[in-house]
Design a protein around this motif. Structure first.
Motif, short mmCIF file in Angstrom:
data_model
loop_
_atom_site.label_atom_id
_atom_site.label_comp_id
_atom_site.label_asym_id
_atom_site.label_seq_id
_atom_site.Cartn_x
_atom_site.Cartn_y
_atom_site.Cartn_z
N PHE A 33 0.82 -1.21 0.00
CA PHE A 33 0.00 0.00 0.00
C PHE A 33 0.86 1.26 0.00
O PHE A 33 0.42 2.33 -0.44
CB PHE A 33 -0.96 -0.02 1.21
N MET A 46 -4.65 -10.38 -13.48
CA MET A 46 -4.13 -10.23 -12.13
C MET A 46 -4.53 -11.47 -11.33
O MET A 46 -5.40 -12.21 -11.74
CB MET A 46 -4.70 -8.96 -11.49
N ARG A 93 -8.32 1.80 -10.48
CA ARG A 93 -9.70 2.13 -10.09
C ARG A 93 -9.77 3.41 -9.29
O ARG A 93 -10.78 4.10 -9.30
CB ARG A 93 -10.29 0.98 -9.27
N MET A 94 -8.70 3.72 -8.56
CA MET A 94 -8.68 4.96 -7.79
C MET A 94 -8.29 6.15 -8.66
O MET A 94 -8.16 7.27 -8.16
CB MET A 94 -7.68 4.83 -6.62
N GLY A 129 -2.39 -6.55 -7.57
CA GLY A 129 -3.56 -6.06 -6.84
C GLY A 129 -3.48 -4.57 -6.60
O GLY A 129 -4.47 -3.84 -6.75
N PRO A 178 -8.85 -12.16 -7.50
CA PRO A 178 -9.04 -11.14 -6.45
C PRO A 178 -9.56 -11.71 -5.15
O PRO A 178 -9.34 -11.14 -4.10
CB PRO A 178 -10.04 -10.16 -7.07
N ILE A 179 -10.27 -12.85 -5.20
CA ILE A 179 -10.80 -13.34 -3.93
C ILE A 179 -9.73 -13.96 -3.07
O ILE A 179 -9.99 -14.35 -1.96
CB ILE A 179 -11.98 -14.31 -4.13
N SER A 180 -8.52 -14.08 -3.59
CA SER A 180 -7.46 -14.63 -2.75
C SER A 180 -6.71 -13.56 -2.00
O SER A 180 -5.83 -13.85 -1.22
CB SER A 180 -6.48 -15.43 -3.60
N LEU A 181 -7.06 -12.29 -2.22
CA LEU A 181 -6.27 -11.21 -1.63
C LEU A 181 -6.42 -11.18 -0.12
O LEU A 181 -7.50 -11.23 0.42
CB LEU A 181 -6.73 -9.86 -2.21
N SER A 182 -5.30 -11.12 0.58
CA SER A 182 -5.32 -10.93 2.03
C SER A 182 -4.37 -9.79 2.34
O SER A 182 -3.72 -9.27 1.45
CB SER A 182 -4.88 -12.20 2.75
N LEU A 187 1.08 2.76 -3.36
CA LEU A 187 0.00 3.66 -3.76
C LEU A 187 0.35 5.10 -3.38
O LEU A 187 0.11 6.04 -4.15
CB LEU A 187 -1.32 3.27 -3.09
N ASP A 188 0.94 5.24 -2.20
CA ASP A 188 1.37 6.58 -1.76
C ASP A 188 2.40 7.16 -2.72
O ASP A 188 2.35 8.34 -3.08
CB ASP A 188 2.04 6.49 -0.39
N GLU A 191 -4.10 -2.68 -9.84
CA GLU A 191 -5.53 -2.65 -10.15
C GLU A 191 -6.25 -1.63 -9.28
O GLU A 191 -7.11 -0.88 -9.74
CB GLU A 191 -6.13 -4.05 -9.95
N MET A 192 -5.87 -1.56 -8.00
CA MET A 192 -6.47 -0.57 -7.11
C MET A 192 -6.16 0.84 -7.60
O MET A 192 -7.03 1.71 -7.62
CB MET A 192 -5.96 -0.75 -5.68
N PHE A 236 -1.31 -9.17 -0.83
CA PHE A 236 -2.08 -8.35 -1.75
C PHE A 236 -1.42 -8.32 -3.10
O PHE A 236 -2.06 -8.36 -4.12
CB PHE A 236 -2.21 -6.95 -1.17
#
Lengths: 151, 433
Positions: free
Chosen positions: A46, A84, A106-107, A99, A87-91, A49-50, A102-103, A95
């Protein structure tokens, strides 16, 4: 906003998986334009993303296992990623880069993302790169500099 | 209606690590319910043998990237307990602040990324970016806040560097703490928004209860995080040094992680256990929030563990501010740490986001570890997860719940515990015959 941020990812205790970190250390010894910043990748996904929000172009360096000969250098735009992980395996712990990309899409985080890497020879436990990958660092660094400055 | 149910879920999604769920029922009769852990063992207890007291906390913080602070603090406490080292109040305040950083980011990330998709009926957080961007942004901001706390206090966001036996190698500067304080105060808006979101979905929290034993730290001075003794809702309070009287680990064939029990066949640790055992010591805002969700002790719905996480988050943010104020009021003082290793046994018991964590080390006279025992929160929850499944599945069968819904509900149940499965698979003894 920085024109380009270069970040190296990896595990310093898994031999060639440390290539991103080693490349960043080498880059810091180079003269780079002030518009290009080199960052340590000690962060979770994450944090990427920053970084994307802080720059027009994020260059991510990592070992890339893509099936070609060890020592093969890759670079590609994140837009070339066609699929990718499920997605349902993401923890929280797995991540993954895809993942996060893709985030970011979408952001509507619009920074260009280039992934640069090298096919590892070994990712066993150890604190040194294999001799093969170590011999490729100079070429890898030149590729990264070219991408960061010219793209 | 009596029916057959066959569920075999390999790798439950949206949890850390690997766990399988197996359910078989024939004509409405439950034949088998299993929560299996096939995760690879990690061998940390073996790795610690022969290592120096200076290395233990750095090695064990690598057990996990999410709860590295918790492992480090438990490790330091175990070594300090063995050597008879007392820490200053200043160190204690900084360690509590460091711990809060971990709780804030772990709880909020779990709620937003792993639980909200369940409550909203989507497969992952990815669709939430489009439908609930505010939740995603709150999670990312609080995650960054938690990382910033770890960075300032511990020297690095993951696997902190500055905590050491007896204190810290370096304290932050006052201006860094003031910046953190501002960020914490600003985050209250995010906590309130997250609360509104969870409240709007409260009716979707499954209504399942099972009489359960809850185990956590307890401390007469305040809500316990890094101090205290051990409370069982069934068995009362024991000294943290006697943790093995409660944390009775055992091995089962289907699991590479040990399980644990005490007065019953299982017990629960985590946010719900802490809130159940120490409710009166929560901050006023946290207590008020708990009451808004009708969360009061003893609550035996494992899904309320997630509401308890939200309650603890508000407490952590508020007390982080109070902790910084306390540090700044006295002023940050340099400390000299003197540690003399000695032979002996020490136990460190701390709360981490997923529950009570124990590190026990036995040292030789040179300060090298002879043996180590690590009891992880998720270890302690595995048996309780299976017991919950055993109680819930027959009810769902009786209510004629569709098989795919039973399967989904069981996955939600596992996620409610916020398990860290690969933390829990740390040791496996093998005997060749």
């Amino acid at each position: 906003m920085k024109k380009c941020i270069i970040v190296g990812l990896g595990n310093p205790y898994r031999m060639d998986d440390s290539v991103g970190i080693v490349a960043v250390d080498e880059l810091k010894k180079n003269d780079l334009p002030s518009s290009v910043e080199v960052r340590d990748g000690t962060m979770d996904e994450f944090g990427l993303l920053d970084l994307m929000k802080q720059t027009e172009h994020l260059v991510i360096i990592d070992a890339i296992s893509a099936g070609k000969e060890p020592g093969t250098i890759y670079n590609f735009d994140s837009k070339e990623i066609k699929s990718m992980p499920n997605p349902i395996s993401l923890s929280l712990h797995t991540f993954g880069l895809a993942g996060v990309i893709e985030m970011a899409r979408r952001m509507k985080i619009h920074s260009k993302i280039t992934i640069v890497g090298i096919e590892p020879q070994s990712m066993e436990a150890g604190e040194e790169l294999t001799p093969l990958i170590s011999s490729k660092i100079s070429e890898l660094v030149d590729r990264i500099k070219n991408i960061a400055i010219n793209q | 209606m009596k029916k057959d149910v066959n569920i075999d879920i390999h790798h439950v999604t949206r949890v850390e690590g690997h766990g399988n769920i197996v359910v078989n029922a024939v004509n409405g009769d439950l034949k088998e319910v299993k929560w299996e852990i096939p995760e690879s063992p990690r061998f940390f207890e073996a790795m610690l043998q022969g290592r120096s007291w200076r290395e233990a906390s750095h090695i064990t913080s690598r057990i996990c990237g999410i709860c590295s602070t918790g492992h480090q603090l438990a490790s330091l406490r175990a070594t300090e307990d063995a050597f008879g080292v007392k820490v200053s109040r200043q160190t204690w305040l900084f360690r509590k602040l460091l711990s809060y950083g971990e709780f804030i980011q772990s709880h909020v990330l779990h709620l937003c990324f792993l639980v909200l998709p369940d409550l909203l009926g989507v497969e992952s957080v990815i669709p939430l970016v489009d439908t609930h961007p505010e939740a995603v942004n709150i999670a990312l901001r609080m995650k960054k806040l938690g990382n910033d706390i770890a960075d300032v206090v511990g020297g690095r966001a993951v696997h902190p560097i500055t905590p050491c036996v007896g204190g810290f190698t370096k304290f932050p500067e006052a201006r860094e703490l003031k910046t953190l304080r501002t960020k914490l105060a600003d985050s209250m808006g995010d906590v309130k928004e997250l609360t509104k979101l969870v409240k709007a979905l409260a009716k979707k929290i499954p209504d399942f209860e099972r009489d359960t034993e809850f185990i956590s730290l307890t401390w007469d001075k305040e809500y316990p995080w890094i101090d205290g003794d051990i409370r069982s809702s069934d068995a009362g309070i024991i000294s943290y040094k006697d943790y093995l009287k409660f944390a009775n680990e055992f091995v089962i064939p289907e699991s590479t992680a040990k399980w644990a029990k005490n007065k019953r066949s299982s017990y629960m640790v985590g946010a719900l256990a802490r809130v159940n055992n120490n409710f009166s010591q929560l901050s006023d805002s946290a207590k008020k929030l708990a009451k808004e969700f009708s969360l009061k002790p003893i609550n035996s719905n494992p899904f309320m563990n997630n509401v308890a996480q939200l309650v603890e988050t508000i407490h952590c943010v508020e007390d982080s501010i109070a902790t910084i104020d306390a540090i700044l009021k006295k002023g940050i003082e340099e400390e000299t740490v003197n540690v003399t290793p000695r032979a002996g046994r020490g136990v460190g018991a701390v709360e981490v986001p997923r529950g009570i964590l124990f590190h026990e080390y036995t040292y030789d006279e040179k300060g090298n570890i002879v043996s180590a025992n690590l009891v992880i929160p998720t270890n302690q929850n595995h048996a309780n997860i299976e017991d919950d499944m055993k109680a819930w599945v027959p009810k769902m069968i009786k209510e004629d719940t569709a098989q795919n819904e039973i399967a989904h509900n069981l996955e939600m149940l596992v996620r409610a515990y916020d398990p860290c499965i690969s933390c829990s698979t740390h040791f496996l003894k093998v005997r060749f015959e």
